[in-house]
Motif scaffolding. Structure first.
Motif, PDB file in Angstrom:
ATOM      1  N   LEU A   1      -3.334  -1.694   8.944  1.00  0.00           N
ATOM      2  CA  LEU A   1      -2.245  -2.670   9.090  1.00  0.00           C
ATOM      3  C   LEU A   1      -1.335  -2.312  10.266  1.00  0.00           C
ATOM      4  CD1 LEU A   1      -1.352  -3.227   5.318  1.00  0.00           C
ATOM      5  CD2 LEU A   1      -2.330  -4.920   6.890  1.00  0.00           C
ATOM      6  N   ILE A   2      -1.104  -1.019  10.475  1.00  0.00           N
ATOM      7  CA  ILE A   2      -0.298  -0.602  11.623  1.00  0.00           C
ATOM      8  C   ILE A   2      -1.004  -0.969  12.927  1.00  0.00           C
ATOM      9  CG2 ILE A   2       0.571   1.408  12.886  1.00  0.00           C
ATOM     10  CD1 ILE A   2       1.167   2.702  10.174  1.00  0.00           C
ATOM     11  N   GLN A   3      -2.322  -0.738  12.985  1.00  0.00           N
ATOM     12  CA  GLN A   3      -3.084  -1.117  14.175  1.00  0.00           C
ATOM     13  C   GLN A   3      -3.021  -2.625  14.407  1.00  0.00           C
ATOM     14  OE1 GLN A   3      -6.956   0.479  13.390  1.00  0.00           O
ATOM     15  NE2 GLN A   3      -6.406   2.578  14.037  1.00  0.00           N
ATOM     16  N   ARG A   4      -3.131  -3.363  13.302  1.00  0.00           N
ATOM     17  CA  ARG A   4      -3.058  -4.827  13.417  1.00  0.00           C
ATOM     18  C   ARG A   4      -1.679  -5.261  13.905  1.00  0.00           C
ATOM     19  NH1 ARG A   4      -3.720  -9.159   8.395  1.00  0.00           N
ATOM     20  NH2 ARG A   4      -3.146 -11.020   9.604  1.00  0.00           N
ATOM     21  N   ALA A   5      -0.635  -4.644  13.360  1.00  0.00           N
ATOM     22  CA  ALA A   5       0.727  -4.995  13.789  1.00  0.00           C
ATOM     23  C   ALA A   5       0.928  -4.620  15.257  1.00  0.00           C
ATOM     24  CB  ALA A   5       1.752  -4.288  12.910  1.00  0.00           C
TER      25      ALA A   5
ATOM     26  N   HIS B   1       0.827  -1.212   0.000  1.00  0.00           N
ATOM     27  CA  HIS B   1       0.000   0.000   0.000  1.00  0.00           C
ATOM     28  C   HIS B   1       0.856   1.255   0.000  1.00  0.00           C
ATOM     29  CE1 HIS B   1      -3.807  -2.061   0.310  1.00  0.00           C
ATOM     30  NE2 HIS B   1      -3.332  -2.804   1.319  1.00  0.00           N
ATOM     31  N   ALA B   2       2.043   1.210   0.559  1.00  0.00           N
ATOM     32  CA  ALA B   2       2.943   2.356   0.459  1.00  0.00           C
ATOM     33  C   ALA B   2       3.355   2.586  -0.984  1.00  0.00           C
ATOM     34  CB  ALA B   2       4.169   2.141   1.342  1.00  0.00           C
ATOM     35  N   GLU B   3       3.624   1.486  -1.712  1.00  0.00           N
ATOM     36  CA  GLU B   3       3.959   1.614  -3.130  1.00  0.00           C
ATOM     37  C   GLU B   3       2.772   2.163  -3.919  1.00  0.00           C
ATOM     38  OE1 GLU B   3       5.284  -2.182  -4.434  1.00  0.00           O
ATOM     39  OE2 GLU B   3       7.184  -2.086  -3.325  1.00  0.00           O
ATOM     40  N   ARG B   4       1.550   1.709  -3.554  1.00  0.00           N
ATOM     41  CA  ARG B   4       0.358   2.250  -4.232  1.00  0.00           C
ATOM     42  C   ARG B   4       0.273   3.761  -4.041  1.00  0.00           C
ATOM     43  NH1 ARG B   4      -4.848   0.049  -1.999  1.00  0.00           N
ATOM     44  NH2 ARG B   4      -5.706   1.542  -3.503  1.00  0.00           N
TER      45      ARG B   4
ATOM     46  N   LEU C   1      -3.637   4.835   2.343  1.00  0.00           N
ATOM     47  CA  LEU C   1      -3.301   5.278   3.701  1.00  0.00           C
ATOM     48  C   LEU C   1      -4.220   4.649   4.743  1.00  0.00           C
ATOM     49  CD1 LEU C   1      -2.548   9.069   3.061  1.00  0.00           C
ATOM     50  CD2 LEU C   1      -0.922   7.217   3.508  1.00  0.00           C
ATOM     51  N   ASN C   2      -5.509   4.501   4.382  1.00  0.00           N
ATOM     52  CA  ASN C   2      -6.432   3.824   5.303  1.00  0.00           C
ATOM     53  C   ASN C   2      -5.993   2.388   5.552  1.00  0.00           C
ATOM     54  OD1 ASN C   2      -8.091   6.056   5.684  1.00  0.00           O
ATOM     55  ND2 ASN C   2      -9.405   5.552   3.929  1.00  0.00           N
ATOM     56  N   HIS C   3      -5.600   1.687   4.473  1.00  0.00           N
ATOM     57  CA  HIS C   3      -5.100   0.320   4.643  1.00  0.00           C
ATOM     58  C   HIS C   3      -3.831   0.291   5.499  1.00  0.00           C
ATOM     59  CE1 HIS C   3      -7.870  -0.835   1.364  1.00  0.00           C
ATOM     60  NE2 HIS C   3      -7.722  -2.080   1.842  1.00  0.00           N
TER      61      HIS C   3
ATOM     62  N   SER D   1       0.735   6.478  -7.305  1.00  0.00           N
ATOM     63  CA  SER D   1      -0.535   7.011  -7.806  1.00  0.00           C
ATOM     64  C   SER D   1      -0.652   8.487  -7.461  1.00  0.00           C
ATOM     65  CB  SER D   1      -1.715   6.234  -7.207  1.00  0.00           C
ATOM     66  OG  SER D   1      -2.949   6.800  -7.618  1.00  0.00           O
ATOM     67  N   SER D   2      -1.290   9.211  -8.373  1.00  0.00           N
ATOM     68  CA  SER D   2      -1.584  10.630  -8.128  1.00  0.00           C
ATOM     69  C   SER D   2      -3.061  10.861  -7.845  1.00  0.00           C
ATOM     70  CB  SER D   2      -1.154  11.473  -9.343  1.00  0.00           C
ATOM     71  OG  SER D   2      -1.838  11.015 -10.520  1.00  0.00           O
ATOM     72  N   ASP D   3      -3.828   9.748  -7.842  1.00  0.00           N
ATOM     73  CA  ASP D   3      -5.269   9.846  -7.584  1.00  0.00           C
ATOM     74  C   ASP D   3      -5.489  10.002  -6.079  1.00  0.00           C
ATOM     75  OD1 ASP D   3      -7.996   9.772  -7.587  1.00  0.00           O
ATOM     76  OD2 ASP D   3      -8.131   7.610  -7.985  1.00  0.00           O
ATOM     77  N   PRO D   4      -6.132  11.085  -5.632  1.00  0.00           N
ATOM     78  CA  PRO D   4      -6.350  11.283  -4.193  1.00  0.00           C
ATOM     79  C   PRO D   4      -7.126  10.151  -3.544  1.00  0.00           C
ATOM     80  CG  PRO D   4      -6.776  13.311  -5.391  1.00  0.00           C
ATOM     81  CD  PRO D   4      -6.590  12.237  -6.440  1.00  0.00           C
ATOM     82  N   GLU D   5      -8.098   9.566  -4.237  1.00  0.00           N
ATOM     83  CA  GLU D   5      -8.898   8.479  -3.654  1.00  0.00           C
ATOM     84  C   GLU D   5      -8.027   7.239  -3.445  1.00  0.00           C
ATOM     85  OE1 GLU D   5     -12.347   7.675  -5.894  1.00  0.00           O
ATOM     86  OE2 GLU D   5     -13.263   9.655  -5.564  1.00  0.00           O
ATOM     87  N   THR D   6      -7.171   6.959  -4.434  1.00  0.00           N
ATOM     88  CA  THR D   6      -6.272   5.790  -4.308  1.00  0.00           C
ATOM     89  C   THR D   6      -5.299   5.992  -3.147  1.00  0.00           C
ATOM     90  OG1 THR D   6      -6.411   5.381  -6.688  1.00  0.00           O
ATOM     91  CG2 THR D   6      -4.579   4.356  -5.508  1.00  0.00           C
ATOM     92  N   ILE D   7      -4.775   7.238  -3.076  1.00  0.00           N
ATOM     93  CA  ILE D   7      -3.827   7.526  -1.981  1.00  0.00           C
ATOM     94  C   ILE D   7      -4.529   7.423  -0.637  1.00  0.00           C
ATOM     95  CG2 ILE D   7      -2.391   9.312  -0.952  1.00  0.00           C
ATOM     96  CD1 ILE D   7      -1.815  10.321  -3.775  1.00  0.00           C
ATOM     97  N   SER D   8      -5.743   7.960  -0.515  1.00  0.00           N
ATOM     98  CA  SER D   8      -6.494   7.896   0.732  1.00  0.00           C
ATOM     99  C   SER D   8      -6.800   6.458   1.109  1.00  0.00           C
ATOM    100  CB  SER D   8      -7.782   8.709   0.592  1.00  0.00           C
ATOM    101  OG  SER D   8      -8.570   8.601   1.766  1.00  0.00           O
TER     102      SER D   8
END
Length: 468
Positions: A284-288, A261-264, A278-280, A268-275
């Protein structure tokens, strides 16, 4: 006793410990020798004193029929190189005939017969040993003569000291010989530790038990203590290795997801894809985070046994409602009705409050995660014989009967479960229950769902006080 580098030497301590009793033994033996020599000297001198008395009696009978003692005989009787001896001859009718008037037995101690009577007397502050005999006067049958010979005790004590001085060198030689034998024995005995020392020195990472073979009986408590230490170290190392393996296994997936997801987000320059990326990443950080926290909790719960000071008497009737109250807001946010049902009577255990809280939090987390919105969850507390039953029950979808037996295994998750999880929550619960000398049981709830029962032994103090 200190060694060159300041440490104590076992060999020197043993030798010092043995030398002091040997010196005391020498002094006691010298005292016993002196007393024995004095007894022997008294015995010999008493016999000589009796003979002198009988000789004086015979001399008076043969050479002095008038009862007088010649000046030559008197000199021989009273002569002593560094002192003097005494004698006396008393007549019942005429009083003192010859000798020193002070040399006379106490009244009532006169003895008539063949053997003179021995007794102690003091003249001019000098202690004397005397022999006295009462004989008939050959010149006057109606009269009796009391013949007494006394001598000082100086020769007796001098002979006893001479015997002591003669015996001390021999006793000292025996003590020295015994000390050398003890030194040799201690040195030889301590060499039996050399193979054990060499065996331990040759080990690098081997924590296998030393065992009892070829270990002297006196060293067994030490080697068994070392074996116990090795066992605890093996368990700690096993826990560390297991933690590392578990952490690598559980964190691999979140880390891989974070990378994707960091690579995504970067590509990407699409704000929705970036958002979305970042949500993922946040999830994942919470899960870790949760996984690492549970791994640490599992590692703490897997310690072999608690030590003195790790536990304290806990009244679960007070503790559990407080801990449940801390989770009510989370339950409301998850749409679950969380309640408590327990006895008002004190229920005591010997436990660790932090571990109890961690165990209960994992049970409640398990219900909040899998029971579903609109469900009921009840935490109960009851006394069952010599145990206290802490249970958490919900009326959610539950667990299929064929998978219930596997609950409590590390990383086990019921197949088909859609909720995220690490499979460590119930494993932590089971290990904490075992740490408290209790157990965990899993079963279907009375209204469906899952029921988990934790059986904890009653605190012995509460039995004595009758509080539980």
């Amino acid at each position: 006793m200190l060694w060159r580098d300041g440490r104590q030497s076992l060999r020197r301590r043993l030798m010092t410990t043995l030398l002091v009793p040997l010196m005391v033994l020498l002094l006691v033996n010298s005292l016993i020798t002196y007393v024995g020599a004095l007894i022997y000297a008294n015995h010999v001198h008493d016999k000589d004193l009796i003979n002198d008395t009988l000789t004086l009696v015979q001399m008076m009978a043969t050479e002095s029929p008038d009862g007088r003692v010649s000046s030559q005989a008197q000199f021989l009787l009273e002569y002593e190189p560094e002192g003097r001896n005494y004698f006396s001859v008393f007549s019942t009718r005429h009083g003192l005939i010859a000798g020193n008037p002070a040399v006379r037995p106490p009244s009532g101690m006169s003895h008539k017969g063949d053997a003179p009577l021995l007794y102690d007397v003091q003249i001019d502050k000098h202690a004397l040993r005397a022999a006295s005999v009462l004989i008939s006067d050959t010149r006057d049958p109606s009269d009796e003569l009391e013949v007494t010979v006394a001598e000082t005790l100086r020769d007796r004590h001098q002979e006893a000291r001479q015997i002591l001085l003669l015996s001390i060198p021999a006793q000292a030689l025996l003590i020295i010989a015994a000390f050398l034998l003890v030194w040799f024995g201690v040195r030889t005995g301590l060499r039996q530790l050399d193979p054990l020392t060499e065996q331990l020195a040759n080990r690098e990472h081997d924590l296998a038990p030393i065992g009892d073979a070829e270990v002297p009986a006196e060293i067994l408590p030490l080697t068994r203590t070392i074996d116990g230490l090795f066992g605890r170290l093996r368990s700690m190392l096993a826990l560390h290795e297991r933690f590392i393996a578990d952490a690598a296994h559980q964190l691999r997936t979140p880390l891989a997801g974070l990378s994707v997801h960091a690579e995504r987000a970067q590509s990407s320059s699409d704000p929705e894809t970036i958002s979305d990326a970042l949500n993922h990443i946040q999830r994942l950080i919470q899960r870790a985070n949760r996984t690492s926290s549970q791994l640490l909790a599992l590692t703490r719960a897997q310690t072999i046994a608690h030590e003195a000071g790790d536990t304290e008497p806990l009244n679960l009737t007070t503790v559990i409602p407080e801990l449940v109250g801390l989770r009510v807001h989370e339950a409301l946010a998850a749409g679950i009705d969380l309640g408590y049902d327990g006895s008002s009577m004190p229920l005591w255990i010997d436990g660790d409050r932090h571990r109890i809280q961690e165990m209960l939090d994992n049970l409640i987390d398990n219900g909040l995660r899998y029971a579903g919105r609109g469900s009921l969850m009840t935490v109960s507390l009851a006394r069952e014989g010599n145990h206290i039953c802490l249970s958490v029950e919900d009326n959610g979808p539950g667990v299929p009967p064929n998978w219930i037996e596997r609950l409590g295994e590390r990383f086990f998750r019921v197949p088909g479960c859609q909720e995220e999880g690490s499979g460590l929550g119930l494993a932590i619960v089971q290990r904490i229950a075992e740490w408290h000398n209790g157990s965990a049981r899993y079963m279907a709830g009375s209204e469906g769902g899952l029921r988990v029962e934790i059986m904890l032994p009653v605190c012995p103090a509460s039995k004595k006080n009758g509080d539980a």
